[in-house]
Design an enzyme around this catalytic site. Structure first.
Site, short mmCIF file in Angstrom:
data_model
loop_
_atom_site.label_atom_id
_atom_site.label_comp_id
_atom_site.label_asym_id
_atom_site.label_seq_id
_atom_site.Cartn_x
_atom_site.Cartn_y
_atom_site.Cartn_z
N MET A 1 0.85 -1.18 0.00
CA MET A 1 0.00 0.00 0.00
C MET A 1 0.88 1.23 0.00
O MET A 1 1.86 1.29 0.73
CB MET A 1 -0.91 0.01 1.23
CG MET A 1 -1.56 1.36 1.53
SD MET A 1 -2.67 1.93 0.26
CE MET A 1 -4.12 1.02 0.70
N CYS A 2 0.52 2.18 -0.83
CA CYS A 2 1.31 3.42 -0.92
C CYS A 2 0.37 4.60 -1.15
O CYS A 2 -0.80 4.43 -1.47
CB CYS A 2 2.31 3.34 -2.07
SG CYS A 2 3.48 1.97 -1.92
N GLY A 3 0.94 5.76 -0.96
CA GLY A 3 0.24 6.99 -1.30
C GLY A 3 0.86 7.61 -2.52
O GLY A 3 2.09 7.62 -2.68
N SER A 70 4.48 7.66 -0.66
CA SER A 70 4.65 7.06 0.66
C SER A 70 4.44 5.55 0.55
O SER A 70 3.77 5.08 -0.36
CB SER A 70 3.66 7.66 1.67
OG SER A 70 2.33 7.35 1.32
N ASN A 94 0.33 1.83 -6.10
CA ASN A 94 -0.34 1.67 -4.81
C ASN A 94 -1.25 0.47 -4.90
O ASN A 94 -2.19 0.45 -5.70
CB ASN A 94 -1.17 2.92 -4.48
CG ASN A 94 -2.11 2.67 -3.31
OD1 ASN A 94 -1.82 1.87 -2.43
ND2 ASN A 94 -3.25 3.36 -3.32
#
Length: 519
Positions: A1-3, A70, A94
């Site tokens: 998971m990322c931003g 992120s 993401n």
């Protein structure tokens, strides 16, 4: 998971090249670069919250672009974002991929980078995107063509929004807060922004719309076989979502489940338990956390312990514990006092933008507090002790109502109307639910996975299951009873989260309706 956050400046104003890396725990109040826009800096805290393990800002003067990324690390090896692929492509990703080509120890972001790396000189980036199986959002910049590609997976399970300003600036972000001008990406559409022509187009669809079969089996002759087949496809969907978590996470951090106690989440919980007990984890007894949220509601006078979902979750947890004594099953009772609801209400309204109805708020705020996971465990002798969710991968039963006819409004529809309604529901779920839910859940630094919304599950459920098996979730209830021994839970009626948790209609203003805009 990322931003994901990207900003392309068409005005050629000078920016400084560079890559700034921010360690875990960095607090973001806003500005990271004096040359960046107010909008970019305003969005950064939302993006950073989604990936608490790592953040970076990449700035390219020649490409007039800034990427803020992120990372929430769930798969090894740890991979920083954004990714430069041979200085030809820049990638932000993401989500989670479940392609069979990704072996143990491989990272899905690196897998995409390898596909881009192996493209021929005139290869098509869209062909790479078509190869991806999973729940994801992405941006890709092709240096040679000066084009940005971005979008969401075919179901739309990860949030992504964009804005093209009057002076041709491009913004792309996982979440933005209430900034006007952003549009949510349509699930399964590949967007292409040509920086030379200053033109945005929806270049490709990753799939055709799902069509629900009109076939009926009024004698229920195929119920047994189709139930067995549905169980098998659901099992595989849960299995790959469990086993794609790096084992160290499962050994040291539980898997969490958004848990009302109803049939959808209980089926997912039972399948997770089955899969965990079939694997040999060195950490000993595997753990799952059942996250149940309930609100103090002044209108009803109910305390959190008295809500329908709390009572149901306690009963369903007992059933699961009896079925799976090898698993440490923790019911996390997330109580939300009315004062706490009022404190966070403006923030959740801002976070779920562009959704802005009373119903959206009552659902979003329930998921927001559930995913925060600050609650209590009830010990064997009845005393309660504070407990903070430890799992960072959350499973959700979303999609079962849309696939198997769970909503009350479906109950008395004639078959042709039920077909039309279910077709509309599953094809629009990216807009109705997923964008909102991902924004509020991921803000708590966790990733949510949707086994019912696996593409293989949807394809089987829309094509192979007779329409009369989807009246009051007949088919799913049969699976729960026959293959998971959840007989008592299978008989429970459908109850929407906002009514079961009592997050709807918090005051005595009887004129409010779910479709009313927030004031």
């Amino acid at each position: 998971m990322c931003g994901i956050l990207l900003h392309y400046r068409a005005d050629k104003q000078p920016v400084e090249d560079g890559l700034i890396e921010f360690p875990e725990g960095t607090e973001f109040a806003g500005t990271t670069s004096a040359n960046e826009s107010y909008i970019f800096n305003r969005i950064i805290p939302y993006i950073a919250a989604r990936g608490p393990n790592y953040s970076s800002l990449r700035v390219s003067k020649v490409h007039q672009t800034s990427w803020f990324s992120s990372v929430l690390s769930l798969r090894q090896p740890f991979t920083k974002q954004s990714i430069s692929v041979d200085d030809r492509y820049y990638l932000q990703f993401n989500g989670e991929l479940y392609n069979k080509e990704i072996s143990d120890g491989d990272n899905d972001s690196q897998y995409i980078a390898s596909l881009l790396q192996n493209l021929t000189e005139d290869g098509d980036i869209i062909d790479v995107i078509r190869m991806l199986e999973g729940e994801y959002a992405y941006t890709v910049f092709d240096v040679k063509s000066s084009k940005f590609y971005f979008g969401r997976d075919p179901i739309g399970r990860r949030s992504l929004s964009y804005s093209v300003t009057p002076n041709n600036e491009l913004y792309i972000a996982s979440a933005t807060g209430a900034i006007e001008g952003f549009q949510d990406c349509i699930g399964g559409i590949v967007y292409e922004y040509d920086t030379r022509a200053k033109l945005l187009k929806e270049s490709q669809k990753l799939r055709l719309p799902y069509e629900v079969t009109q076939t009926a089996d009024l004698e229920l002759n195929s119920l047994s076989k189709i139930s067995k087949d549905l169980y098998a496809v659901l099992y595989e969907s849960v299995k790959k979502r469990v086993e794609s978590i790096h084992p160290a996470h499962i050994e040291n951090s539980p898997i969490a489940i958004l848990f009302s106690g109803g049939i959808d989440c209980s089926v997912i919980a039972a399948l997770v338990c089955q899969i965990l007990q079939e694997n040999d984890y060195k950490g000993g007894k595997p753990t799952i956390e059942l996250l149940n949220v309930s609100f103090e509601n002044p209108r009803t006078g109910l305390s959190p312990s008295d809500t329908p979902d709390r009572k149901l979750s306690i009963n369903s947890t007992k059933i699961l514990r009896n079925l799976y004594p090898e698993i440490d099953i923790r019911l996390v009772e997330v109580d939300v006092p009315y004062e706490e609801y009022l404190k966070w209400k403006p923030f959740v309204i801002n976070l779920m933008y562009s959704k802005q109805t009373e119903m959206d708020l009552s659902i979003a705020i329930a998921f927001f507090f559930a995913s925060k996971g600050k609650g209590f465990l009830t010990l064997p002798h009845g005393e309660r002790e504070p407990y903070q969710r430890q799992g960072i991968v959350l499973f959700s039963g979303l999609g079962a109502d849309e696939l198997y006819g769970g909503y009350h409004k479906f109950a008395n529809k004639p078959p042709h109307e039920l077909v039309e309604e279910l077709t509309r529901q599953i094809n629009n779920i990216y807009e109705r639910n997923l964008n909102r839910d991902d924004k509020v859940i991921a803000h708590n630094g966790v990733e949510v996975r949707y086994p019912f919304l696996d593409e293989h599950v949807i394809k089987f459920s829309t094509i192979e299951i007779p329409i009369n098996f989807k009246i009051n979730k007949l088919i799913l209830r049969n699976v729960a009873s026959q293959y998971l021994k959840l007989d008592e839970i299978a008989e429970e009626p459908k109850r929407a989260i906002q009514f079961g948790a009592k997050s709807a209609k918090m005051t005595k203003d009887g004129n409010k309706h779910g479709t009313d805009l927030l004031k």
